[in-house]
Design a protein around this motif. Structure first.
Motif, PDB file in Angstrom:
ATOM      1  N   ASP A   1       0.832  -1.207   0.000  1.00 27.51           N
ATOM      2  CA  ASP A   1       0.000   0.000   0.000  1.00 27.51           C
ATOM      3  C   ASP A   1       0.866   1.256   0.000  1.00 27.51           C
ATOM      4  O   ASP A   1       0.603   2.213  -0.748  1.00 27.51           O
ATOM      5  CB  ASP A   1      -0.930   0.011   1.216  1.00 27.51           C
ATOM      6  CG  ASP A   1      -2.099  -0.946   1.078  1.00 27.51           C
ATOM      7  OD1 ASP A   1      -2.463  -1.283  -0.060  1.00 27.51           O
ATOM      8  OD2 ASP A   1      -2.644  -1.362   2.123  1.00 27.51           O
TER       9      ASP A   1
ATOM     10  N   TRP B   1       2.600   1.607  -3.352  1.00 27.86           N
ATOM     11  CA  TRP B   1       1.621   1.949  -4.390  1.00 27.86           C
ATOM     12  C   TRP B   1       1.185   3.407  -4.296  1.00 27.86           C
ATOM     13  O   TRP B   1       1.072   4.109  -5.295  1.00 27.86           O
ATOM     14  CB  TRP B   1       0.413   1.037  -4.265  1.00 27.86           C
ATOM     15  CG  TRP B   1      -0.453   1.002  -5.491  1.00 27.86           C
ATOM     16  CD1 TRP B   1      -1.614   1.680  -5.698  1.00 27.86           C
ATOM     17  CD2 TRP B   1      -0.212   0.240  -6.675  1.00 27.86           C
ATOM     18  NE1 TRP B   1      -2.122   1.390  -6.944  1.00 27.86           N
ATOM     19  CE2 TRP B   1      -1.289   0.504  -7.557  1.00 27.86           C
ATOM     20  CE3 TRP B   1       0.784  -0.639  -7.066  1.00 27.86           C
ATOM     21  CZ2 TRP B   1      -1.374  -0.082  -8.817  1.00 27.86           C
ATOM     22  CZ3 TRP B   1       0.696  -1.226  -8.321  1.00 27.86           C
ATOM     23  CH2 TRP B   1      -0.375  -0.945  -9.185  1.00 27.86           C
ATOM     24  N   ASP B   2       0.958   3.845  -3.059  1.00 25.87           N
ATOM     25  CA  ASP B   2       0.456   5.208  -2.855  1.00 25.87           C
ATOM     26  C   ASP B   2       1.559   6.254  -2.878  1.00 25.87           C
ATOM     27  O   ASP B   2       1.278   7.455  -2.858  1.00 25.87           O
ATOM     28  CB  ASP B   2      -0.306   5.285  -1.533  1.00 25.87           C
ATOM     29  CG  ASP B   2      -1.573   4.449  -1.549  1.00 25.87           C
ATOM     30  OD1 ASP B   2      -2.146   4.267  -2.643  1.00 25.87           O
ATOM     31  OD2 ASP B   2      -1.982   3.971  -0.480  1.00 25.87           O
TER      32      ASP B   2
ATOM     33  N   ARG C   1       4.202   2.714 -10.103  1.00 24.21           N
ATOM     34  CA  ARG C   1       3.188   1.661 -10.193  1.00 24.21           C
ATOM     35  C   ARG C   1       3.467   0.720 -11.360  1.00 24.21           C
ATOM     36  O   ARG C   1       3.242  -0.491 -11.247  1.00 24.21           O
ATOM     37  CB  ARG C   1       1.797   2.291 -10.318  1.00 24.21           C
ATOM     38  CG  ARG C   1       1.338   2.920  -9.016  1.00 24.21           C
ATOM     39  CD  ARG C   1      -0.037   3.566  -9.128  1.00 24.21           C
ATOM     40  NE  ARG C   1      -0.442   4.115  -7.844  1.00 24.21           N
ATOM     41  CZ  ARG C   1      -1.583   4.757  -7.637  1.00 24.21           C
ATOM     42  NH1 ARG C   1      -2.436   4.951  -8.638  1.00 24.21           N
ATOM     43  NH2 ARG C   1      -1.888   5.220  -6.432  1.00 24.21           N
TER      44      ARG C   1
ATOM     45  N   ARG D   1      -5.711  -1.241  -8.774  1.00 21.84           N
ATOM     46  CA  ARG D   1      -4.823  -1.300  -7.620  1.00 21.84           C
ATOM     47  C   ARG D   1      -4.105  -2.646  -7.570  1.00 21.84           C
ATOM     48  O   ARG D   1      -4.586  -3.638  -8.134  1.00 21.84           O
ATOM     49  CB  ARG D   1      -5.621  -1.049  -6.336  1.00 21.84           C
ATOM     50  CG  ARG D   1      -4.731  -0.735  -5.132  1.00 21.84           C
ATOM     51  CD  ARG D   1      -5.534  -0.233  -3.952  1.00 21.84           C
ATOM     52  NE  ARG D   1      -4.669   0.072  -2.814  1.00 21.84           N
ATOM     53  CZ  ARG D   1      -4.020   1.219  -2.671  1.00 21.84           C
ATOM     54  NH1 ARG D   1      -4.156   2.169  -3.587  1.00 21.84           N
ATOM     55  NH2 ARG D   1      -3.242   1.427  -1.616  1.00 21.84           N
ATOM     56  N   TRP D   2      -3.012  -2.710  -6.860  1.00 22.77           N
ATOM     57  CA  TRP D   2      -2.146  -3.896  -6.862  1.00 22.77           C
ATOM     58  C   TRP D   2      -2.881  -5.162  -6.435  1.00 22.77           C
ATOM     59  O   TRP D   2      -2.559  -6.260  -6.877  1.00 22.77           O
ATOM     60  CB  TRP D   2      -0.929  -3.665  -5.964  1.00 22.77           C
ATOM     61  CG  TRP D   2      -1.238  -3.565  -4.490  1.00 22.77           C
ATOM     62  CD1 TRP D   2      -1.508  -2.429  -3.795  1.00 22.77           C
ATOM     63  CD2 TRP D   2      -1.308  -4.636  -3.548  1.00 22.77           C
ATOM     64  NE1 TRP D   2      -1.748  -2.722  -2.469  1.00 22.77           N
ATOM     65  CE2 TRP D   2      -1.623  -4.074  -2.280  1.00 22.77           C
ATOM     66  CE3 TRP D   2      -1.130  -6.015  -3.633  1.00 22.77           C
ATOM     67  CZ2 TRP D   2      -1.771  -4.844  -1.133  1.00 22.77           C
ATOM     68  CZ3 TRP D   2      -1.281  -6.788  -2.485  1.00 22.77           C
ATOM     69  CH2 TRP D   2      -1.593  -6.203  -1.260  1.00 22.77           C
TER      70      TRP D   2
ATOM     71  N   ARG E   1      -6.229  -5.728  -6.831  1.00 19.62           N
ATOM     72  CA  ARG E   1      -7.515  -5.892  -7.518  1.00 19.62           C
ATOM     73  C   ARG E   1      -7.387  -6.968  -8.596  1.00 19.62           C
ATOM     74  O   ARG E   1      -6.569  -6.857  -9.509  1.00 19.62           O
ATOM     75  CB  ARG E   1      -7.962  -4.584  -8.171  1.00 19.62           C
ATOM     76  CG  ARG E   1      -9.294  -4.716  -8.908  1.00 19.62           C
ATOM     77  CD  ARG E   1      -9.666  -3.456  -9.667  1.00 19.62           C
ATOM     78  NE  ARG E   1     -10.075  -2.384  -8.770  1.00 19.62           N
ATOM     79  CZ  ARG E   1     -11.308  -2.258  -8.282  1.00 19.62           C
ATOM     80  NH1 ARG E   1     -12.241  -3.143  -8.582  1.00 19.62           N
ATOM     81  NH2 ARG E   1     -11.599  -1.247  -7.490  1.00 19.62           N
TER      82      ARG E   1
END
Length: 371
Positions: free
Chosen positions: A251, A254-255, A288, A304-305, A307
């Motif tokens: 997270d 990614w963010d 990403r 998202r990673w 999903r």
């Protein structure tokens, strides 16, 4: 049939040319002529830069084809030119689009009727594919231009110009490197083989039931991220040194709150709110896409990673009777044999610094009891 392939020298286009020749079609390719390629002798080659509209018009003047397979249209101008040049002189125009057009979904699989994404997170590539589709749908509805749209998804196979996908995974395993798996490895993805996809493009030619429609084109099976890695390892006869990246770390990566600066072993925590917005967004997009190389993932700008992303190919099954032949294991074996034959298993040079930095950070966390 008399078929023009726009592109044809690399990966998807080359596989399609070989598939068409194998089935006895009269094949012409049009490209810039810059890529050295060993086409069968029967293939006719036209040389033009399609972005130079006057040049392309001149070369294609007087030409007519049963089918145009357009593998190299990326911008609306590319497609507008094709409609202008070939209206009334082609029996079927097939446009290679991309599944990056679709909005994220919580209900799977994603069908051709799923909403598309034209929002701020869409990149130019996806937006331009959508604009190309708009032109073709309008031309079909208003004037009967015989167009079919085919979004490709995560194409896998020999000659892939994107070495950071399956070729990177093969090198990790052959060289005994750590294999980083996001989270607990249960996120589901999907890939399709280039030759299966070429066969589908051939089978749909001059099939009027496909005119004015969109067809997802990818593999027929799905796998978890860990299953993807395990399949590679089994085919290659190796053991995967799997490093699971804890979800909170993924997270933060990614963010963009956890980043690795170049030449720096330890990560840095940053406050993304204090960064220049445009630069922060660009940096985040690059990060990403690098994270999506750990295990082959689609459109990290949208998904998202963690999903899962799966597409339905049932419309192809129903309308033209196509069925994918390749399993994931067969895909891996095909690519590995090609890499060995080309010497790429020894010579391919990829940068693993980013992965090493993440692996070291995860190990440090585990040593401190945070893993």
């Amino acid at each position: 049939m008399k078929v023009l392939v726009m592109g044809g020298s690399q990966f998807n286009g080359y596989s399609l040319v070989m598939e068409l020749v194998k089935h006895g079609h009269e094949v012409t390719v049009l490209n810039r002529g810059r890529t050295a390629v060993d086409f069968p002798r029967s293939v006719r080659r036209l040389v033009a830069d399609r972005t130079d509209h006057d040049q392309a018009r001149s070369v294609l003047s007087g030409e007519s084809f049963d089918v145009v397979q357009d593998m190299s249209a990326y911008h609306p101008d590319d497609v507008e030119l094709m409609v202008e040049v070939f209206e009334g002189r082609v029996g079927h125009y097939i446009f290679a689009s991309s599944t990056v057009i679709y909005a994220p979904a919580d209900i799977l699989p994603i069908t051709e009727d799923h909403p598309v994404d034209r929002g701020p997170h869409q990149i130019e590539y996806g937006l331009h594919k959508l604009l190309c589709e708009d032109i073709l749908i309008d031309a079909w509805r208003r004037r009967g231009f015989p167009a079919t749209i085919v979004p490709f998804s995560m194409v896998f196979g020999p000659r892939n110009i994107l070495a950071d996908r399956e070729q990177r995974m093969i090198l990790r395993l052959l060289r005994g490197r750590p294999v980083l798996i996001p989270g607990d490895g249960t996120t589901v993805g999907q890939v399709g083989h280039v030759d299966d996809q070429s066969r589908a493009l051939r089978m749909m030619m001059l099939q009027p039931q496909t005119f004015g429609k969109r067809y997802n084109l990818t593999g027929g099976t799905y796998q978890s991220d860990e299953g993807y890695v395990d399949t590679f390892a089994e085919v290659l006869g190796t053991e995967a040194d799997k490093v699971f990246i804890p979800a909170p770390v993924m997270d933060d990566l990614w963010d963009g709150t956890l980043v690795f600066e170049e030449g720096q072993a330890s990560p840095v925590k940053i406050d993304i709110r204090s960064s220049d917005e445009a630069r922060a967004n660009a940096d985040q997009t690059r990060r990403r896409f690098k994270l999506a190389q750990l295990v082959q993932r689609l459109a990290p700008n949208l998904h998202r990673w963690n999903r899962s992303v799966v597409f339905s190919v049932d419309r192809l099954r129903t309308d033209i009777g196509w069925e994918p032949d390749y399993t994931l294991a067969a895909m891996v074996d095909h690519v590995h044999r090609w890499m060995v034959a080309e010497g790429l298993d020894q010579s391919l040079d990829l940068d693993f610094t980013f992965e090493d930095q993440i692996a070291a950070h995860v190990q440090t966390m585990q040593d401190r009891g945070h893993g």
